[in-house]
Design a protein around this motif. Structure first.
Motif, PDB file in Angstrom:
ATOM      1  N   VAL A  97       0.742  -1.241   0.000  1.00  0.00           N
ATOM      2  CA  VAL A  97       0.000   0.000   0.000  1.00  0.00           C
ATOM      3  C   VAL A  97       0.782   1.308   0.000  1.00  0.00           C
ATOM      4  O   VAL A  97       0.411   2.237  -0.686  1.00  0.00           O
ATOM      5  N   ARG A 202       6.118   5.974  -6.801  1.00  0.00           N
ATOM      6  CA  ARG A 202       7.072   6.369  -5.771  1.00  0.00           C
ATOM      7  C   ARG A 202       6.680   5.630  -4.495  1.00  0.00           C
ATOM      8  O   ARG A 202       5.568   5.770  -4.010  1.00  0.00           O
TER       9      ARG A 202
ATOM     10  N   PRO B  31       1.002  18.022  -9.412  1.00  0.00           N
ATOM     11  CA  PRO B  31       0.932  19.313  -8.739  1.00  0.00           C
ATOM     12  C   PRO B  31       2.228  20.120  -8.787  1.00  0.00           C
ATOM     13  O   PRO B  31       2.219  21.325  -8.601  1.00  0.00           O
ATOM     14  N   PRO B  91      10.080  16.198  -9.505  1.00  0.00           N
ATOM     15  CA  PRO B  91       8.995  16.767  -8.696  1.00  0.00           C
ATOM     16  C   PRO B  91       9.259  16.475  -7.220  1.00  0.00           C
ATOM     17  O   PRO B  91       9.839  15.450  -6.898  1.00  0.00           O
ATOM     18  N   PRO B  92       8.873  17.387  -6.356  1.00  0.00           N
ATOM     19  CA  PRO B  92       9.092  17.102  -4.938  1.00  0.00           C
ATOM     20  C   PRO B  92       8.224  15.937  -4.495  1.00  0.00           C
ATOM     21  O   PRO B  92       7.128  15.760  -5.012  1.00  0.00           O
ATOM     22  N   PRO B  93       8.708  15.128  -3.587  1.00  0.00           N
ATOM     23  CA  PRO B  93       7.917  13.995  -3.140  1.00  0.00           C
ATOM     24  C   PRO B  93       6.800  14.444  -2.210  1.00  0.00           C
ATOM     25  O   PRO B  93       6.873  15.501  -1.620  1.00  0.00           O
ATOM     26  N   LEU B  94       5.796  13.618  -2.084  1.00  0.00           N
ATOM     27  CA  LEU B  94       4.765  13.860  -1.088  1.00  0.00           C
ATOM     28  C   LEU B  94       5.171  13.153   0.195  1.00  0.00           C
ATOM     29  O   LEU B  94       5.821  12.150   0.111  1.00  0.00           O
ATOM     30  N   PRO B  95       4.779  13.586   1.356  1.00  0.00           N
ATOM     31  CA  PRO B  95       3.994  14.777   1.596  1.00  0.00           C
ATOM     32  C   PRO B  95       4.807  16.039   1.336  1.00  0.00           C
ATOM     33  O   PRO B  95       5.973  16.096   1.693  1.00  0.00           O
ATOM     34  N   ASP B  96       4.181  16.963   0.730  1.00  0.00           N
ATOM     35  CA  ASP B  96       4.868  18.169   0.323  1.00  0.00           C
ATOM     36  C   ASP B  96       4.298  19.368   1.073  1.00  0.00           C
ATOM     37  O   ASP B  96       3.217  19.831   0.765  1.00  0.00           O
ATOM     38  N   GLU B  99       3.158  22.279  -0.988  1.00  0.00           N
ATOM     39  CA  GLU B  99       1.893  22.126  -1.694  1.00  0.00           C
ATOM     40  C   GLU B  99       0.730  22.469  -0.775  1.00  0.00           C
ATOM     41  O   GLU B  99      -0.219  23.134  -1.159  1.00  0.00           O
ATOM     42  N   LEU B 100       0.832  22.011   0.441  1.00  0.00           N
ATOM     43  CA  LEU B 100      -0.234  22.283   1.395  1.00  0.00           C
ATOM     44  C   LEU B 100      -0.319  23.781   1.685  1.00  0.00           C
ATOM     45  O   LEU B 100      -1.400  24.352   1.779  1.00  0.00           O
ATOM     46  N   LEU B 103      -2.262  25.638  -0.729  1.00  0.00           N
ATOM     47  CA  LEU B 103      -3.713  25.488  -0.649  1.00  0.00           C
ATOM     48  C   LEU B 103      -4.330  26.567   0.230  1.00  0.00           C
ATOM     49  O   LEU B 103      -5.532  26.743   0.247  1.00  0.00           O
ATOM     50  N   TYR B 126      -7.150   7.990   7.364  1.00  0.00           N
ATOM     51  CA  TYR B 126      -5.784   7.574   7.079  1.00  0.00           C
ATOM     52  C   TYR B 126      -5.760   6.308   6.216  1.00  0.00           C
ATOM     53  O   TYR B 126      -5.082   6.240   5.198  1.00  0.00           O
ATOM     54  N   TYR B 129      -7.756   7.149   2.692  1.00  0.00           N
ATOM     55  CA  TYR B 129      -7.181   8.101   1.740  1.00  0.00           C
ATOM     56  C   TYR B 129      -5.667   8.063   1.664  1.00  0.00           C
ATOM     57  O   TYR B 129      -5.101   8.312   0.616  1.00  0.00           O
ATOM     58  N   PHE B 130      -5.021   7.806   2.762  1.00  0.00           N
ATOM     59  CA  PHE B 130      -3.557   7.771   2.685  1.00  0.00           C
ATOM     60  C   PHE B 130      -3.101   6.408   2.184  1.00  0.00           C
ATOM     61  O   PHE B 130      -2.324   6.297   1.250  1.00  0.00           O
ATOM     62  N   GLN B 131      -3.619   5.370   2.846  1.00  0.00           N
ATOM     63  CA  GLN B 131      -3.209   4.034   2.427  1.00  0.00           C
ATOM     64  C   GLN B 131      -4.027   3.540   1.228  1.00  0.00           C
ATOM     65  O   GLN B 131      -3.683   2.524   0.626  1.00  0.00           O
TER      66      GLN B 131
END
Ligand SMILES: [Zn+2]
Lengths: 211, 187
Positions: A97, A202, B31, B91-96, B99-100, B103, B126, B129-131
């Motif tokens: 994941v 990534r 983004p 591109p910068p990796p997330l979490p960025d 970028e936040l 917003l 979490y 949406y994250f996983q």
């Protein structure tokens, strides 16, 4: 009063990149035509971006707030069988994941005459690891390709190229990875003339020594 | 409904579709790509030219017309870009965090509101949406029924909508605040 649109269920699938081909195009065309879906799309996008940017810190908060030793998830399965099934899923999730699907370059758009870049499936590392990985490994993705591997933290930490489908990490980098920070990595394949032909997701990982 | 070019108020059309085209382009480019704004302007300029030339005949909706122009431009851009991608900056990796920050303040407020949610609501966000687990997977992982998971996700969405409407995030018009049912969070 907005009535529920039949496309509403697609919003999340679109944002989480679960739509492909015609389905994706149909939904995109739809939100050009449906103000209600577009509004929800933006709201949901914002929510997802916030959750993504907060990462595991979102659920770790409780620990710092004075609940030491609380495990991240305490599944409350009703039966032993459910517990076993849950465990399998947790393991599967840890392996599969933690990827940033969102950062894969999007030249995989389908449609008339669209360039379609390939994807490379990564093998390891991913998720939480007991010790720094010795190498990065991915599925072979064709012959006569050069692979370039990128390791990221807040920026590119390390990059190297190879013709094989794995690459060893220098000791210096391995030591750095032991700091417990969150890292991600990605591999790209280039054709002999230098054109990019395939990209992996990534993939996130973190070294967490077992206590 | 039949529409002709002279019936369309072009300024209004541009104002209405700019965010939609912008969303679509950013989505396709990622983004971190700074080119999106130029491409959005090009697409909208192209739309105006085509409408003025009478190419919009009302056989489709204006939304579909703009969607088609935008999609073609995106494909062209990507085709050109993939030739040079090797030398493009990473591109910068997330979490960025950047970028936040982009917003804006409202996103920060929303982020704080999310932080204040009870752990079980955050867990669902979490995992979901994250996983990016499915509802069924989240349910199994948390030892809940999928229905329960849906309730929690819906609660999160309602809270979000309520907040967004209060803050007038996207200049919402004519929509009334949604009541967040205080059910599970107060158990
Ligand atoms: Zn709709």
């Amino acid at each position: 009063m907005m009535s529920k649109c039949r496309f509403e269920g697609q919003i999340e699938n679109y944002l989480l990149k679960r739509l492909e081909g015609t389905q994706k195009e149909e939904f995109e065309e739809h939100y050009f035509n449906c103000a209600s879906c577009f509004q929800r799309l933006r709201e949901r996008d914002l929510l997802i971006r916030i959750v993504k940017s907060r990462g595991p810190a979102l659920v770790a908060e409780g620990d710092r707030a004075g609940r030491p030793g609380r495990v991240l998830w305490r599944p409350a399965p009703r039966t032993l069988a459910a517990a076993a099934a849950g465990l399998v899923l947790v393991l599967a999730a840890l392996i599969l994941v933690p990827r940033f699907r969102g950062t894969t370059p999007e030249f995989v758009l389908t449609g008339d005459g669209t360039v379609r870049g390939g994807t490379i499936a990564v093998v390891a590392p991913a998720g939480e690891l007991p010790e720094p990985p010795a190498s990065f490994e991915w599925q072979p993705a064709g012959s006569d390709l050069e692979f370039r591997v990128y390791l990221f933290q807040s920026d590119v930490v390390w990059t190297a190229a190879t013709r094989s489908n794995s690459i060893a990490l220098p000791d210096e980098i391995r030591r750095r990875l032991a700091d417990g920070g969150e890292y991600s990595w990605q591999v790209k394949a280039f054709a002999p003339q230098g054109g990019l032909t395939a990209v992996s997701d990534r993939v996130r990982f973190q070294v967490k020594p077992a206590r | 409904m039949k529409r002709k070019q002279d019936e369309l108020d072009l300024d209004e059309m541009v104002a209405r579709y700019r965010p939609i085209v912008g969303f679509r382009v950013k989505r396709a480019f990622g983004p971190a790509n700074p080119d999106w704004e130029d491409i959005v302007n090009e697409i909208l300029a192209d739309v105006i030219v085509k409408i003025r030339n009478g190419e919009f005949e009302g056989r489709s909706t204006i939304g579909t017309f703009i969607y088609t122009i935008a999609s073609r431009r995106i494909v062209d851009y990507i085709r050109l870009k993939t030739k040079h991608l090797r030398y493009a900056p990473e591109p910068p990796p997330l979490p960025d965090p950047q970028e936040l920050a982009e917003l804006g303040e409202n996103a920060e407020r929303l982020a704080r509101a999310i932080d204040k949610l009870k752990p079980r609501f955050k867990e669902v966000l979490y995992l979901y949406y994250f996983q990016e687990l499915s509802r069924e997977e989240v349910a199994r992982r948390l030892g809940l029924t999928p229905r329960r998971v849906s309730e929690r996700v819906n609660y999160d969405h309602k809270l979000l909508r309520k907040l967004l409407q209060q803050e007038d995030f996207f200049q919402l018009s004519g929509s009334r605040p949604t009541k967040v049912r205080k059910t599970e969070n107060d158990e």
